[in-house]
Design a protein around this motif. Structure first.
Motif, PDB file in Angstrom:
ATOM      1  N   LEU A 346      27.917  27.058  35.750  1.00 39.03           N
ATOM      2  CA  LEU A 346      29.285  27.172  36.264  1.00 39.03           C
ATOM      3  C   LEU A 346      30.149  28.114  35.428  1.00 39.03           C
ATOM      4  O   LEU A 346      30.887  28.934  36.001  1.00 39.03           O
ATOM      5  CB  LEU A 346      29.922  25.786  36.376  1.00 39.03           C
ATOM      6  CG  LEU A 346      29.380  24.894  37.497  1.00 39.03           C
ATOM      7  CD1 LEU A 346      30.119  23.571  37.558  1.00 39.03           C
ATOM      8  CD2 LEU A 346      29.475  25.604  38.852  1.00 39.03           C
ATOM      9  N   PRO A 347      30.113  28.056  34.085  1.00 37.52           N
ATOM     10  CA  PRO A 347      30.888  29.047  33.316  1.00 37.52           C
ATOM     11  C   PRO A 347      30.448  30.483  33.579  1.00 37.52           C
ATOM     12  O   PRO A 347      31.290  31.387  33.656  1.00 37.52           O
ATOM     13  CB  PRO A 347      30.628  28.642  31.863  1.00 37.52           C
ATOM     14  CG  PRO A 347      30.326  27.194  31.920  1.00 37.52           C
ATOM     15  CD  PRO A 347      29.561  27.015  33.201  1.00 37.52           C
ATOM     16  N   LEU A 348      29.134  30.691  33.729  1.00 34.41           N
ATOM     17  CA  LEU A 348      28.647  32.040  34.002  1.00 34.41           C
ATOM     18  C   LEU A 348      29.118  32.527  35.370  1.00 34.41           C
ATOM     19  O   LEU A 348      29.552  33.688  35.518  1.00 34.41           O
ATOM     20  CB  LEU A 348      27.114  32.064  33.938  1.00 34.41           C
ATOM     21  CG  LEU A 348      26.444  33.427  34.132  1.00 34.41           C
ATOM     22  CD1 LEU A 348      26.923  34.417  33.079  1.00 34.41           C
ATOM     23  CD2 LEU A 348      24.929  33.295  34.086  1.00 34.41           C
ATOM     24  N   VAL A 349      29.066  31.660  36.374  1.00 36.91           N
ATOM     25  CA  VAL A 349      29.561  32.015  37.709  1.00 36.91           C
ATOM     26  C   VAL A 349      31.050  32.326  37.654  1.00 36.91           C
ATOM     27  O   VAL A 349      31.528  33.311  38.245  1.00 36.91           O
ATOM     28  CB  VAL A 349      29.275  30.872  38.710  1.00 36.91           C
ATOM     29  CG1 VAL A 349      30.003  31.118  40.029  1.00 36.91           C
ATOM     30  CG2 VAL A 349      27.777  30.734  38.948  1.00 36.91           C
ATOM     31  N   LEU A 350      31.805  31.502  36.928  1.00 38.91           N
ATOM     32  CA  LEU A 350      33.245  31.740  36.784  1.00 38.91           C
ATOM     33  C   LEU A 350      33.517  33.086  36.125  1.00 38.91           C
ATOM     34  O   LEU A 350      34.382  33.851  36.567  1.00 38.91           O
ATOM     35  CB  LEU A 350      33.877  30.613  35.968  1.00 38.91           C
ATOM     36  CG  LEU A 350      35.367  30.782  35.631  1.00 38.91           C
ATOM     37  CD1 LEU A 350      36.207  30.825  36.910  1.00 38.91           C
ATOM     38  CD2 LEU A 350      35.831  29.646  34.718  1.00 38.91           C
ATOM     39  N   PHE A 351      32.765  33.388  35.072  1.00 34.56           N
ATOM     40  CA  PHE A 351      32.948  34.659  34.349  1.00 34.56           C
ATOM     41  C   PHE A 351      32.686  35.848  35.279  1.00 34.56           C
ATOM     42  O   PHE A 351      33.451  36.825  35.284  1.00 34.56           O
ATOM     43  CB  PHE A 351      31.996  34.699  33.161  1.00 34.56           C
ATOM     44  CG  PHE A 351      32.053  35.981  32.368  1.00 34.56           C
ATOM     45  CD1 PHE A 351      33.101  36.219  31.494  1.00 34.56           C
ATOM     46  CD2 PHE A 351      31.058  36.937  32.508  1.00 34.56           C
ATOM     47  CE1 PHE A 351      33.161  37.403  30.771  1.00 34.56           C
ATOM     48  CE2 PHE A 351      31.106  38.120  31.787  1.00 34.56           C
ATOM     49  CZ  PHE A 351      32.161  38.355  30.913  1.00 34.56           C
ATOM     50  N   ILE A 352      31.631  35.767  36.079  1.00 33.01           N
ATOM     51  CA  ILE A 352      31.295  36.863  36.999  1.00 33.01           C
ATOM     52  C   ILE A 352      32.384  37.033  38.058  1.00 33.01           C
ATOM     53  O   ILE A 352      32.819  38.152  38.364  1.00 33.01           O
ATOM     54  CB  ILE A 352      29.933  36.602  37.661  1.00 33.01           C
ATOM     55  CG1 ILE A 352      28.809  36.664  36.611  1.00 33.01           C
ATOM     56  CG2 ILE A 352      29.666  37.608  38.774  1.00 33.01           C
ATOM     57  CD1 ILE A 352      27.452  36.227  37.128  1.00 33.01           C
ATOM     58  N   ILE A 353      32.846  35.907  38.622  1.00 36.56           N
ATOM     59  CA  ILE A 353      33.904  35.966  39.635  1.00 36.56           C
ATOM     60  C   ILE A 353      35.175  36.571  39.046  1.00 36.56           C
ATOM     61  O   ILE A 353      35.847  37.401  39.681  1.00 36.56           O
ATOM     62  CB  ILE A 353      34.184  34.566  40.211  1.00 36.56           C
ATOM     63  CG1 ILE A 353      32.986  34.071  41.013  1.00 36.56           C
ATOM     64  CG2 ILE A 353      35.427  34.591  41.106  1.00 36.56           C
ATOM     65  CD1 ILE A 353      33.114  32.644  41.499  1.00 36.56           C
ATOM     66  N   MET A 354      35.513  36.162  37.817  1.00 40.40           N
ATOM     67  CA  MET A 354      36.706  36.710  37.165  1.00 40.40           C
ATOM     68  C   MET A 354      36.577  38.211  36.963  1.00 40.40           C
ATOM     69  O   MET A 354      37.535  38.966  37.183  1.00 40.40           O
ATOM     70  CB  MET A 354      36.930  36.007  35.825  1.00 40.40           C
ATOM     71  CG  MET A 354      37.349  34.555  35.941  1.00 40.40           C
ATOM     72  SD  MET A 354      37.481  33.715  34.336  1.00 40.40           S
ATOM     73  CE  MET A 354      38.924  34.541  33.650  1.00 40.40           C
ATOM     74  N   LYS A 355      35.406  38.669  36.552  1.00 35.45           N
ATOM     75  CA  LYS A 355      35.188  40.101  36.344  1.00 35.45           C
ATOM     76  C   LYS A 355      35.328  40.875  37.656  1.00 35.45           C
ATOM     77  O   LYS A 355      35.918  41.957  37.703  1.00 35.45           O
ATOM     78  CB  LYS A 355      33.799  40.326  35.744  1.00 35.45           C
ATOM     79  CG  LYS A 355      33.697  40.058  34.257  1.00 35.45           C
ATOM     80  CD  LYS A 355      34.530  41.050  33.474  1.00 35.45           C
ATOM     81  CE  LYS A 355      34.357  40.887  31.974  1.00 35.45           C
ATOM     82  NZ  LYS A 355      35.215  41.843  31.205  1.00 35.45           N
ATOM     83  N   LYS A 357      36.982  39.929  40.474  1.00 38.56           N
ATOM     84  CA  LYS A 357      38.343  39.889  41.033  1.00 38.56           C
ATOM     85  C   LYS A 357      39.344  40.659  40.180  1.00 38.56           C
ATOM     86  O   LYS A 357      40.371  41.118  40.693  1.00 38.56           O
ATOM     87  CB  LYS A 357      38.791  38.433  41.190  1.00 38.56           C
ATOM     88  CG  LYS A 357      38.066  37.703  42.301  1.00 38.56           C
ATOM     89  CD  LYS A 357      38.742  36.404  42.661  1.00 38.56           C
ATOM     90  CE  LYS A 357      38.121  35.788  43.892  1.00 38.56           C
ATOM     91  NZ  LYS A 357      38.814  34.558  44.343  1.00 38.56           N
ATOM     92  N   ARG A 358      39.058  40.791  38.891  1.00 38.15           N
ATOM     93  CA  ARG A 358      39.989  41.507  38.010  1.00 38.15           C
ATOM     94  C   ARG A 358      39.641  42.993  37.892  1.00 38.15           C
ATOM     95  O   ARG A 358      40.408  43.757  37.305  1.00 38.15           O
ATOM     96  CB  ARG A 358      39.981  40.870  36.610  1.00 38.15           C
ATOM     97  CG  ARG A 358      40.639  39.506  36.566  1.00 38.15           C
ATOM     98  CD  ARG A 358      40.417  38.840  35.221  1.00 38.15           C
ATOM     99  NE  ARG A 358      40.994  39.645  34.154  1.00 38.15           N
ATOM    100  CZ  ARG A 358      42.251  39.560  33.735  1.00 38.15           C
ATOM    101  NH1 ARG A 358      43.085  38.703  34.330  1.00 38.15           N
ATOM    102  NH2 ARG A 358      42.683  40.296  32.727  1.00 38.15           N
ATOM    103  N   ALA A 359      38.515  43.396  38.461  1.00 37.28           N
ATOM    104  CA  ALA A 359      38.076  44.794  38.342  1.00 37.28           C
ATOM    105  C   ALA A 359      39.109  45.783  38.884  1.00 37.28           C
ATOM    106  O   ALA A 359      39.394  46.789  38.235  1.00 37.28           O
ATOM    107  CB  ALA A 359      36.746  44.983  39.052  1.00 37.28           C
ATOM    108  N   PRO A 360      39.744  45.575  40.055  1.00 42.25           N
ATOM    109  CA  PRO A 360      40.746  46.529  40.547  1.00 42.25           C
ATOM    110  C   PRO A 360      41.921  46.696  39.586  1.00 42.25           C
ATOM    111  O   PRO A 360      42.445  47.793  39.442  1.00 42.25           O
ATOM    112  CB  PRO A 360      41.190  45.906  41.872  1.00 42.25           C
ATOM    113  CG  PRO A 360      40.037  45.058  42.301  1.00 42.25           C
ATOM    114  CD  PRO A 360      39.464  44.526  41.036  1.00 42.25           C
ATOM    115  N   ASP A 361      42.323  45.568  38.903  1.00 43.21           N
ATOM    116  CA  ASP A 361      43.433  45.654  37.971  1.00 43.21           C
ATOM    117  C   ASP A 361      43.084  46.538  36.783  1.00 43.21           C
ATOM    118  O   ASP A 361      43.918  47.240  36.240  1.00 43.21           O
ATOM    119  CB  ASP A 361      43.809  44.253  37.461  1.00 43.21           C
ATOM    120  CG  ASP A 361      44.297  43.376  38.594  1.00 43.21           C
ATOM    121  OD1 ASP A 361      44.813  43.943  39.572  1.00 43.21           O
ATOM    122  OD2 ASP A 361      44.170  42.154  38.489  1.00 43.21           O
TER     123      ASP A 361
END
Length: 364
Positions: A346-355, A357-361
Motif C-alpha cells: 500500500l505505501p508503494l502504491v500510494l507513492f506511485i500514485i502521488m508521483k 498525480k504530481r507530475a504535471p505540477d
C-alpha cells in the motif's frame, strides 16, 4: 488535533522505543541459527528501504498524515476503504500486544490470575494514556527513554561480567550458506519489527518543520536496529541457538542466569519491567494510530473513539484459544501476508500514485 506540535527529538525517541517494543520477547531469526545476527541486519536494511519510501511520501506532502494522503490521492470512497483497513491493521497489532502482555504476565508474575483480568487492566491503562492525545504519549516516551537505555545497558554488561557469554556459539558463520539467513530475514524480520514504522506516517506531519527530520529518523532507526541485533545475539551467546529456538521467553531465561554475588540476583525483574514498558509504548502507539484514523474517516472527535476502540481491541485479543495458537498465527500468517501488504504494497502504491498525480505540477 494541531499540526507541528511535536519536537523531532520526541518523535525519534518514540520511534526507537516503538521498535524495541515486544521485539526482545522473541528470538528473532531462529531459522538462521547462530547467524541470527546476519538475518537481523538484512531485515534492518530491508526495513531501511521501506523507511526511506515512507519518508519520501512524507516529503511530498509534509502536512498530510497517512489517512489524509489516501483520501486525497485515491478518492473519497477508495480512500475511506483503505483507511478503514489501516485502522483495522493498527487495532489488530494492538490486540496482539495486549495478548502478549497478558500471557507473559501469567507466565512470570501472576500465575493464578485470569487472563481476562490482566488484559482488561492493560487495555484500560493504555486507553487512558491514549485519551490524553499523542502529545502526552510522546512526552511519556521521552521520560521513559533514559530508564530503558540504562536498564538494557545494565543487562548487557552483566552478561559478560558474570561469565555467561560463550563466543564459540558465534561459530561457524554461514555454516549452511546465505539462503537460511535470507529466509529468516525476509519477510518475517522485515515485517516485525522494522516494517511496522509505517505507523509513523500518521505522526510525521505533527513534527515541527525541520529539515533534519528524515536524517534524524534514519539515524535513530539504524542505532535501534544495531541495539536490537546485539540484544538478539546475546540470546545465542548465552543459551546457544538450539536452546533459544525452543525457549518460550529466551531473553528472560538468559537474564535469569545472571548471578553476581548478592547484588544482582533478580535481574529478571528488571527485564520484565523494561519489557512491559516497551510493550505498553507499542500498544499505545498503534492504539493512537487507529483512533486518529477513525477521527479522520468519521469526523468524530478523537476522545470519543478511545474506549469503543479499546473494547474492540480487548475482544480481538482473545481470538486465539491459547498462546501457542496466538504465536503461530502471528509468525506464520500475519508476518507473511497482511503485514507486507500494509507495510510495503500500500505505501508503494500510494507513492506511485502521488508521483503520477504530481507530475504535471513538477513540469509546469
Amino acid at each position: 488535533m494541531g499540526k507541528h506540535t511535536l519536537r523531532v527529538s520526541e518523535l525519534v525517541i518514540c520511534l526507537s522505543l516503538f521498535e524495541i517494543g515486544s521485539t526482545t520477547l522473541f528470538f528473532m531469526g531462529s531459522e538462521a541459527k547462530q547467524d541470527a545476527w546476519l538475518a537481523m541486519l538484512i531485515g534492518a536494511l530491508a526495513g531501511l528501504i521501506l523507511l526511506i519510501l515512507h519518508l519520501s511520501i512524507y516529503r511530498q506532502e509534509p502536512n498530510l498524515d497517512l489517512f489524509q494522503l489516501f483520501r486525497r490521492y485515491t478518492g473519497k470512497y477508495m480512500g475511506s476503504l483503505l483507511n478503514f483497513m489501516f485502522v483495522g491493521y493498527f487495532a489488530y497489532e494492538t490486540s496482539r500486544n495486549v495478548r502478549d502482555l497478558g500471557e507473559v504476565t501469567l507466565l512470570t508474575l501472576l500465575t493464578r490470575t485470569p487472563l481476562w483480568i490482566v488484559s482488561l487492566i492493560a487495555i484500560l491503562v493504555v486507553a487512558n494514556t491514549v485519551r490524553y492525545g499523542y502529545k502526552v504519549f510522546f512526552l511519556i516516551c521521552v521520560i521513559l527513554f533514559p530508564g530503558m537505555v540504562v536498564g538494557y545497558a545494565i543487562i548487557s554488561i552483566l552478561f559478560p561480567a558474570t561469565g555467561l557469554l560463550h563466543l564459540e556459539f558465534f561459530l561457524p558463520i554461514l555454516e549452511n550458506g546465505w539462503m537460511p539467513v535470507f529466509k529468516a530475514a525476509i519477510p518475517e524480520i522485515v515485517s516485525f519489527p522494522f516494517g511496522q514504522v509505517v505507523l509513523f506516517l500518521v505522526f510525521y506531519p505533527h513534527a515541527r518543520r525541520a529539515k533534519n527530520l528524515p536524517k534524524a529518523v534514519i539515524t535513530v532507526y539504524l542505532l535501534t536496529a544495531l541495539a536490537l541485533t546485539f540484544l538478539n545475539q546475546l540470546i545465542v551467546l548465552v543459551m546457544g541457538h538450539k536452546l533459544a529456538s525452543f525457549s518460550t521467553l529466551p531473553l528472560l531465561q538468559s537474564v535469569q542466569l545472571i548471578r553476581l554475588t548478592e547484588v544482582f540476583e533478580r535481574t529478571d525483574a528488571l527485564f520484565i519491567l523494561l519489557f512491559f514498558l516497551g510493550l505498553g509504548i507499542k500498544m499505545a502507539a498503534f492504539f493512537t494510530g487507529a483512533v486518529i484514523g477513525l477521527e479522520r474517516i468519521t469526523g468524530v472527535s478523537f476522545k470519543t473513539w478511545v474506549f469503543p476502540m479499546g473494547a474492540v481491541i480487548y475482544g480481538v485479543s482473545f481470538l486465539s484459544p491459547n498462546y501457542t495458537h496466538h504465536i503461530i498465527v502471528g509468525r506464520d500468517i500475519t508476518l507473511n501476508t497482511s503485514s507486507p501488504f500494509f507495510q510495503i504494497v500500500l505505501p508503494l502504491v500510494l507513492f506511485i500514485i502521488m508521483k503520477i498525480k504530481r507530475a504535471p505540477d513538477n513540469t509546469a
